[in-house]
Design a protein around this motif. Structure first.
Motif, PDB file in Angstrom:
ATOM      1  N   LEU A  51      32.338  34.998  47.358  1.00  0.00           N
ATOM      2  CA  LEU A  51      32.053  36.435  47.280  1.00  0.00           C
ATOM      3  C   LEU A  51      31.764  36.894  45.847  1.00  0.00           C
ATOM      4  O   LEU A  51      31.414  38.051  45.629  1.00  0.00           O
ATOM      5  N   GLY A  52      32.004  35.999  44.869  1.00  0.00           N
ATOM      6  CA  GLY A  52      31.856  36.383  43.462  1.00  0.00           C
ATOM      7  C   GLY A  52      32.992  37.296  43.022  1.00  0.00           C
ATOM      8  O   GLY A  52      32.832  38.147  42.139  1.00  0.00           O
ATOM      9  N   TYR A  53      34.154  37.122  43.639  1.00  0.00           N
ATOM     10  CA  TYR A  53      35.324  37.927  43.315  1.00  0.00           C
ATOM     11  C   TYR A  53      36.217  37.201  42.306  1.00  0.00           C
ATOM     12  O   TYR A  53      36.099  35.994  42.101  1.00  0.00           O
ATOM     13  N   ILE A  54      37.157  37.963  41.728  1.00  0.00           N
ATOM     14  CA  ILE A  54      38.158  37.360  40.846  1.00  0.00           C
ATOM     15  C   ILE A  54      39.307  36.866  41.723  1.00  0.00           C
ATOM     16  O   ILE A  54      39.700  37.556  42.666  1.00  0.00           O
ATOM     17  N   TYR A  55      39.834  35.697  41.401  1.00  0.00           N
ATOM     18  CA  TYR A  55      40.991  35.186  42.144  1.00  0.00           C
ATOM     19  C   TYR A  55      42.253  35.319  41.290  1.00  0.00           C
ATOM     20  O   TYR A  55      42.269  34.907  40.123  1.00  0.00           O
ATOM     21  N   ILE A  56      43.287  35.913  41.846  1.00  0.00           N
ATOM     22  CA  ILE A  56      44.561  36.047  41.123  1.00  0.00           C
ATOM     23  C   ILE A  56      45.686  35.365  41.900  1.00  0.00           C
ATOM     24  O   ILE A  56      45.995  35.742  43.034  1.00  0.00           O
ATOM     25  N   ASP A  57      46.298  34.386  41.251  1.00  0.00           N
ATOM     26  CA  ASP A  57      47.429  33.651  41.808  1.00  0.00           C
ATOM     27  C   ASP A  57      48.705  34.380  41.367  1.00  0.00           C
ATOM     28  O   ASP A  57      49.171  34.207  40.241  1.00  0.00           O
ATOM     29  N   ASP A  79      53.692  38.778  27.215  1.00  0.00           N
ATOM     30  CA  ASP A  79      52.267  38.932  27.534  1.00  0.00           C
ATOM     31  C   ASP A  79      51.818  37.781  28.451  1.00  0.00           C
ATOM     32  O   ASP A  79      51.662  36.639  28.007  1.00  0.00           O
ATOM     33  N   ILE A  80      51.637  38.088  29.731  1.00  0.00           N
ATOM     34  CA  ILE A  80      51.191  37.071  30.690  1.00  0.00           C
ATOM     35  C   ILE A  80      49.758  37.407  31.096  1.00  0.00           C
ATOM     36  O   ILE A  80      49.466  38.540  31.472  1.00  0.00           O
ATOM     37  N   SER A  81      48.883  36.438  30.970  1.00  0.00           N
ATOM     38  CA  SER A  81      47.484  36.710  31.332  1.00  0.00           C
ATOM     39  C   SER A  81      46.854  35.489  31.984  1.00  0.00           C
ATOM     40  O   SER A  81      47.414  34.391  31.938  1.00  0.00           O
ATOM     41  N   PHE A  82      45.697  35.709  32.580  1.00  0.00           N
ATOM     42  CA  PHE A  82      44.941  34.612  33.194  1.00  0.00           C
ATOM     43  C   PHE A  82      43.636  34.459  32.433  1.00  0.00           C
ATOM     44  O   PHE A  82      42.982  35.449  32.137  1.00  0.00           O
ATOM     45  N   ARG A  83      43.297  33.239  32.113  1.00  0.00           N
ATOM     46  CA  ARG A  83      42.008  32.999  31.444  1.00  0.00           C
ATOM     47  C   ARG A  83      41.280  31.889  32.167  1.00  0.00           C
ATOM     48  O   ARG A  83      41.894  30.916  32.595  1.00  0.00           O
ATOM     49  N   VAL A  84      39.976  32.059  32.256  1.00  0.00           N
ATOM     50  CA  VAL A  84      39.171  31.038  32.921  1.00  0.00           C
ATOM     51  C   VAL A  84      38.700  30.042  31.869  1.00  0.00           C
ATOM     52  O   VAL A  84      38.170  30.430  30.829  1.00  0.00           O
ATOM     53  N   SER A  85      38.931  28.752  32.144  1.00  0.00           N
ATOM     54  CA  SER A  85      38.577  27.718  31.164  1.00  0.00           C
ATOM     55  C   SER A  85      37.132  27.274  31.373  1.00  0.00           C
ATOM     56  O   SER A  85      36.855  26.434  32.226  1.00  0.00           O
ATOM     57  N   GLY A  86      36.243  27.849  30.631  1.00  0.00           N
ATOM     58  CA  GLY A  86      34.830  27.451  30.688  1.00  0.00           C
ATOM     59  C   GLY A  86      34.130  27.927  31.942  1.00  0.00           C
ATOM     60  O   GLY A  86      34.794  28.320  32.904  1.00  0.00           O
ATOM     61  N   TRP A 142      48.558  32.043  30.883  1.00  0.00           N
ATOM     62  CA  TRP A 142      48.987  32.053  29.481  1.00  0.00           C
ATOM     63  C   TRP A 142      50.207  32.941  29.339  1.00  0.00           C
ATOM     64  O   TRP A 142      50.306  33.993  29.975  1.00  0.00           O
ATOM     65  N   LEU A 143      51.114  32.491  28.489  1.00  0.00           N
ATOM     66  CA  LEU A 143      52.321  33.270  28.193  1.00  0.00           C
ATOM     67  C   LEU A 143      52.454  33.371  26.679  1.00  0.00           C
ATOM     68  O   LEU A 143      52.543  32.345  25.989  1.00  0.00           O
ATOM     69  N   GLY A 144      52.444  34.609  26.197  1.00  0.00           N
ATOM     70  CA  GLY A 144      52.602  34.820  24.758  1.00  0.00           C
ATOM     71  C   GLY A 144      51.650  33.990  23.912  1.00  0.00           C
ATOM     72  O   GLY A 144      52.060  33.396  22.911  1.00  0.00           O
ATOM     73  N   GLU A 147      49.919  26.666  31.944  1.00  0.00           N
ATOM     74  CA  GLU A 147      49.503  26.326  33.306  1.00  0.00           C
ATOM     75  C   GLU A 147      50.220  25.088  33.845  1.00  0.00           C
ATOM     76  O   GLU A 147      50.690  25.068  34.976  1.00  0.00           O
ATOM     77  N   ARG A 148      50.323  24.063  33.031  1.00  0.00           N
ATOM     78  CA  ARG A 148      50.924  22.823  33.493  1.00  0.00           C
ATOM     79  C   ARG A 148      52.443  22.971  33.641  1.00  0.00           C
ATOM     80  O   ARG A 148      53.025  22.576  34.646  1.00  0.00           O
ATOM     81  N   GLU A 149      53.038  23.590  32.646  1.00  0.00           N
ATOM     82  CA  GLU A 149      54.507  23.704  32.628  1.00  0.00           C
ATOM     83  C   GLU A 149      55.049  24.528  33.804  1.00  0.00           C
ATOM     84  O   GLU A 149      56.109  24.227  34.343  1.00  0.00           O
ATOM     85  N   ILE A 150      54.312  25.560  34.219  1.00  0.00           N
ATOM     86  CA  ILE A 150      54.838  26.424  35.289  1.00  0.00           C
ATOM     87  C   ILE A 150      54.760  25.774  36.667  1.00  0.00           C
ATOM     88  O   ILE A 150      55.295  26.307  37.632  1.00  0.00           O
ATOM     89  N   ARG A 151      54.072  24.630  36.778  1.00  0.00           N
ATOM     90  CA  ARG A 151      53.932  23.973  38.093  1.00  0.00           C
ATOM     91  C   ARG A 151      55.004  22.909  38.334  1.00  0.00           C
ATOM     92  O   ARG A 151      54.993  22.262  39.373  1.00  0.00           O
TER      93      ARG A 151
END
Ligand code: DC
Length: 237
Positions: free
Chosen positions: A28-34, A75-82, A90-92, A97-101
């Motif tokens: 749909l060309g939408y943003i995905y938020i987990d 500060d918690i945010s989401f960034r798209v890698s490339g 991202w946190l502060g 990403e890896r650590e929270i899983r």
């Protein structure tokens, strides 16, 4: 294409919500938020600050103080890698990403997510993101508490053994060494906590459409979704 909407996807852990949500957001060309990632990032913050004791008791007051103080630490945010890349948490100013899983976070996160002040903090952030519309959010309470007016709500479910198998394969593909039994027991424990907590417990919104994907491929689910959009006369592919 009709005007952009909010698509709320809720369900228990490891029901394939993120795979499905990402696929429909892409089409749909939408943003995905987990949204689970936000609770996971807050959990990491709590652990790093020593707010979690051995029996998973959380110093909720201290944690909420850090969250409401704002600033870089919270500060918690989401960034798209490339281009075409997946969204990372991202946190502060640090990519976590890896650590929270890890299973260490999974063991504590439901307890952190049960704290009303934490939910308030996450809800506020999610509503700011959703105000722009054109988003697919997956979580536990998106259609019931965060966006009760979402134009489309889907509640996902799958048999527990299917969910544990999927999570096991996913974790092993990413290089984590966790046993199937440990994952199954963590899934059952989180189901219980998520559905029994006092604030915004996991439940199917009355106007949510049920999707049991135990025996469905991602392709099947996309096909199911396209038909749903057609039936509802919502934004089309
Ligand atoms: O989707 P997940 O397994 O990454 O979610 C991690 C935890 O966060 C889950 O145990 C419950 C909580 N959660 C929540 O309470 N509300 C949401 N909207 C999303 C997740």
């Amino acid at each position: 294409m009709t005007s952009p909407i909010i698509i709320a996807i809720d369900g228990c852990s490891s029901t394939g919500k993120s795979t499905f949500a990402k696929a429909i957001a892409k089409e749909l060309g939408y943003i995905y938020i987990d949204t689970g990632a936000m609770y996971r990032a807050v959990t990491l913050l709590a652990l790093r600050n020593g707010f979690v004791s051995g029996d998973n008791t959380i110093d909720g007051e201290a944690l909420c103080r850090v969250l409401s103080a704002g600033g870089r630490a919270a500060d918690i945010s989401f960034r798209v890698s490339g281009p075409g890349g997946s969204s990372e948490t991202w946190l502060g100013g640090e990519n976590v990403e890896r650590e929270i899983r890890t299973i260490g976070i999974s063991r504590v996160v439901s307890h952190v997510a049960a704290i009303p002040g934490v939910r308030k903090f996450v809800d506020r952030t999610l509503r700011e993101i959703g105000a722009r519309k054109g988003v697919v959010m997956d979580g536990r309470d998106i259609g019931t508490a965060v966006f009760p007016d979402a134009e489309l709500k889907i509640f996902m479910t799958a048999r527990p053994e299917v969910r544990a198998r999927r999570r096991y394969e996913e974790m092993h593909a990413r290089g984590y060494d966790t046993s199937y039994e440990e994952i199954l027991s963590n899934i059952s424990e989180r189901d219980y906590i998520d559905t029994h907590r006092g604030t915004a417990p996991l439940s199917q919104a009355p106007d949510a459409v049920l999707l049991d994907n135990s025996d469905m491929t991602v392709k099947d689910q996309l096909q199911w979704f396209r038909e749903l959009l057609k039936r509802r006369h919502l934004c089309g592919f």
